[in-house]
Enzyme design. Structure first.
Site, mmCIF file in Angstrom:
data_model
loop_
_atom_site.group_PDB
_atom_site.id
_atom_site.type_symbol
_atom_site.label_atom_id
_atom_site.label_comp_id
_atom_site.label_asym_id
_atom_site.label_seq_id
_atom_site.Cartn_x
_atom_site.Cartn_y
_atom_site.Cartn_z
ATOM 1 N N TYR A 279 0.837 -1.207 0.000
ATOM 2 C CA TYR A 279 0.000 0.000 0.000
ATOM 3 C C TYR A 279 0.869 1.253 0.000
ATOM 4 O O TYR A 279 0.649 2.182 -0.781
ATOM 5 C CB TYR A 279 -0.921 -0.038 1.221
ATOM 6 N N LYS B 131 0.977 3.995 -3.007
ATOM 7 C CA LYS B 131 0.551 5.384 -2.791
ATOM 8 C C LYS B 131 1.699 6.360 -3.065
ATOM 9 O O LYS B 131 1.476 7.458 -3.584
ATOM 10 C CB LYS B 131 -0.001 5.563 -1.378
HETATM 11 N N1 LIG Z 1 -10.168 5.650 4.578
HETATM 12 C C1 LIG Z 1 -8.948 6.123 4.790
HETATM 13 O O1 LIG Z 1 -8.503 6.277 5.940
HETATM 14 C C2 LIG Z 1 -8.064 6.487 3.629
HETATM 15 C C3 LIG Z 1 -6.915 7.238 3.898
HETATM 16 C C4 LIG Z 1 -6.082 7.578 2.843
HETATM 17 C C5 LIG Z 1 -6.408 7.199 1.560
HETATM 18 N N2 LIG Z 1 -7.529 6.473 1.317
HETATM 19 C C6 LIG Z 1 -7.816 6.084 -0.061
HETATM 20 O O2 LIG Z 1 -9.095 6.529 -0.409
HETATM 21 C C7 LIG Z 1 -9.602 5.726 -1.478
HETATM 22 C C8 LIG Z 1 -11.018 5.283 -1.132
HETATM 23 O O3 LIG Z 1 -10.970 4.423 -0.014
HETATM 24 P P1 LIG Z 1 -12.143 4.329 1.072
HETATM 25 O O4 LIG Z 1 -11.540 4.634 2.368
HETATM 26 O O5 LIG Z 1 -13.330 5.071 0.612
HETATM 27 O O6 LIG Z 1 -12.420 2.748 1.059
HETATM 28 P P2 LIG Z 1 -13.751 1.940 0.724
HETATM 29 O O7 LIG Z 1 -13.372 0.513 0.940
HETATM 30 O O8 LIG Z 1 -14.902 2.501 1.456
HETATM 31 O O9 LIG Z 1 -13.978 2.226 -0.834
HETATM 32 C C9 LIG Z 1 -13.129 1.677 -1.814
HETATM 33 C C10 LIG Z 1 -13.874 1.701 -3.132
HETATM 34 O O10 LIG Z 1 -12.990 1.202 -4.155
HETATM 35 C C11 LIG Z 1 -13.733 0.298 -4.954
HETATM 36 N N3 LIG Z 1 -12.873 -0.691 -5.598
HETATM 37 C C12 LIG Z 1 -12.102 -1.639 -5.033
HETATM 38 N N4 LIG Z 1 -11.521 -2.384 -5.997
HETATM 39 C C13 LIG Z 1 -11.932 -1.875 -7.185
HETATM 40 C C14 LIG Z 1 -11.689 -2.204 -8.534
HETATM 41 N N5 LIG Z 1 -10.896 -3.233 -8.884
HETATM 42 N N6 LIG Z 1 -12.275 -1.461 -9.502
HETATM 43 C C15 LIG Z 1 -13.081 -0.423 -9.169
HETATM 44 N N7 LIG Z 1 -13.365 -0.071 -7.905
HETATM 45 C C16 LIG Z 1 -12.801 -0.800 -6.939
HETATM 46 C C17 LIG Z 1 -14.704 -0.376 -3.990
HETATM 47 O O11 LIG Z 1 -15.794 -0.976 -4.698
HETATM 48 C C18 LIG Z 1 -15.123 0.809 -3.133
HETATM 49 O O12 LIG Z 1 -16.195 1.515 -3.710
HETATM 50 C C19 LIG Z 1 -8.613 4.574 -1.641
HETATM 51 O O13 LIG Z 1 -7.749 4.846 -2.726
HETATM 52 C C20 LIG Z 1 -7.857 4.598 -0.334
HETATM 53 O O14 LIG Z 1 -6.563 4.041 -0.447
HETATM 54 C C21 LIG Z 1 -8.380 6.120 2.326
#
Ligand SMILES: NC(=O)c1ccc[n+]([C@@H]2O[C@H](COP(=O)([O-])OP(=O)(O)OC[C@H]3O[C@@H](n4cnc5c(N)ncnc54)[C@H](O)[C@@H]3O)[C@@H](O)[C@H]2O)c1
Length: 258
Positions: free
Chosen positions: A163, A167
């Site tokens: 990860y 990133k």
């Molecule tokens: N939640 C946090 O603390 C956090 C912090 C930093 C970055 N992020 C990033 O934010 C983004 C969204 O994450 P989140 O927290 O909303 O998680 P989440 O699990 O709620 O949402 C992830 C989404 O990605 C989709 N997804 C997964 N695999 C996929 C694929 N092969 N094709 C298309 N869609 C796909 C899922 O269906 C889901 O809608 C990610 O890139 C994550 O790394 C999240």
């Protein structure tokens, strides 16, 4: 709603969000719509019921919205999803490459399959989403792309080597794409959130002692909200950020300031 004359208005734009039904994705889709954009709710084929519900909400709010199935690991499918989106709503001017996963595992236990899954979705998927966007935006000489990176693209966290690598790749990828496409009027940036409670983090944050350690480590003294991340995306996607490209805006509560 923001007045159409404001630099923070996205009125008249069509925005496509990948992973749009997730915790951050749905907040981003709603915030883009509140700023005036019509929204393409793009998510994995397995998430189409959630996508239909989100489209319903957005249209109830007065925006045009459409759901398109988009698995970011199916490269021909990415292009097909963009074509479907543009047939339905017209030229896409904003793309948010948000889909992402994590497989938390100590480095010594990471399998090749774990590595490939995380890199395929979080880095390769982001690149080919951006490429599909660029193929359409570059000839039109306009567009804004925002990739969702993480504070863990800038600093590391334990038990997430793939990860963190992916990133960090996204943070430099937006610089590389900005250099390629700046002369053609397309801006490419990233947002780097701190911990936000979503499906991605619920297991980790469900442990009270880990949660408290994380909150204690954030200078602002609390987790981020999906809406706070979404506001950073709306800013970078619109005219207010017209001079900004190739950057990662950290929405991290000060995590990386220490
Ligand atoms: N939640 C946090 O603390 C956090 C912090 C930093 C970055 N992020 C990033 O934010 C983004 C969204 O994450 P989140 O927290 O909303 O998680 P989440 O699990 O709620 O949402 C992830 C989404 O990605 C989709 N997804 C997964 N695999 C996929 C694929 N092969 N094709 C298309 N869609 C796909 C899922 O269906 C889901 O809608 C990610 O890139 C994550 O790394 C999240």
């Amino acid at each position: 709603m923001t007045p159409p004359s404001s630099p923070f208005s996205l009125s008249g734009e069509v925005a496509l969000v990948t992973g749009a039904t997730g915790g951050l994705g749905s907040a981003i889709a709603r915030a883009l719509a509140s700023a005036g954009a019509d929204v393409v709710v793009a998510d994995h084929p397995s998430r189409q019921a959630e996508a239909a519900r989100l489209v319903h909400d957005l249209t109830q709010g007065g925006r045009r919205a459409v759901a398109v199935p988009l698995d970011v690991t199916n490269l021909p499918g990415i292009d097909e999803a963009f074509s479907l989106a543009e047939e339905a709503l017209g030229p896409v001017g904003i793309v948010v490459a948000n889909a992402g996963v994590n497989i938390r595992r100590p480095a010594l236990e990471v399998s090749e399959a774990d590595w490939d899954t995380v890199l395929d979705i979080n880095l390769k998927g982001v690149f080919f989403t951006c490429q599909a966007a660029g193929k359409r935006m570059v000839p039109r000489q306009r567009g804004a792309i925002v990739a969702i990176a993480s504070q863990h693209g800038v600093v590391a966290t334990p038990r997430s080597p793939a990860y963190c690598a992916a990133k960090a790749g996204v943070v430099n990828l937006v610089r590389a794409l900005a250099l390629d496409w700046s002369p053609r009027g397309v801006r490419v940036n990233a947002v780097g959130p701190t911990f936000v409670e979503t499906g991605l983090t619920s297991h980790l944050l469900g442990d009270d002692s880990i949660r408290q350690d994380i909150v204690n480590r954030i200078p602002l003294g609390r987790l981020g909200t999906p809406e706070e991340v979404a506001h950073a995306v709306v800013f970078l996607a619109g005219p207010a950020a017209s001079l900004i490209t190739g950057t990662c805006l950290l929405a991290d509560g000060g995590w990386t300031a220490i």
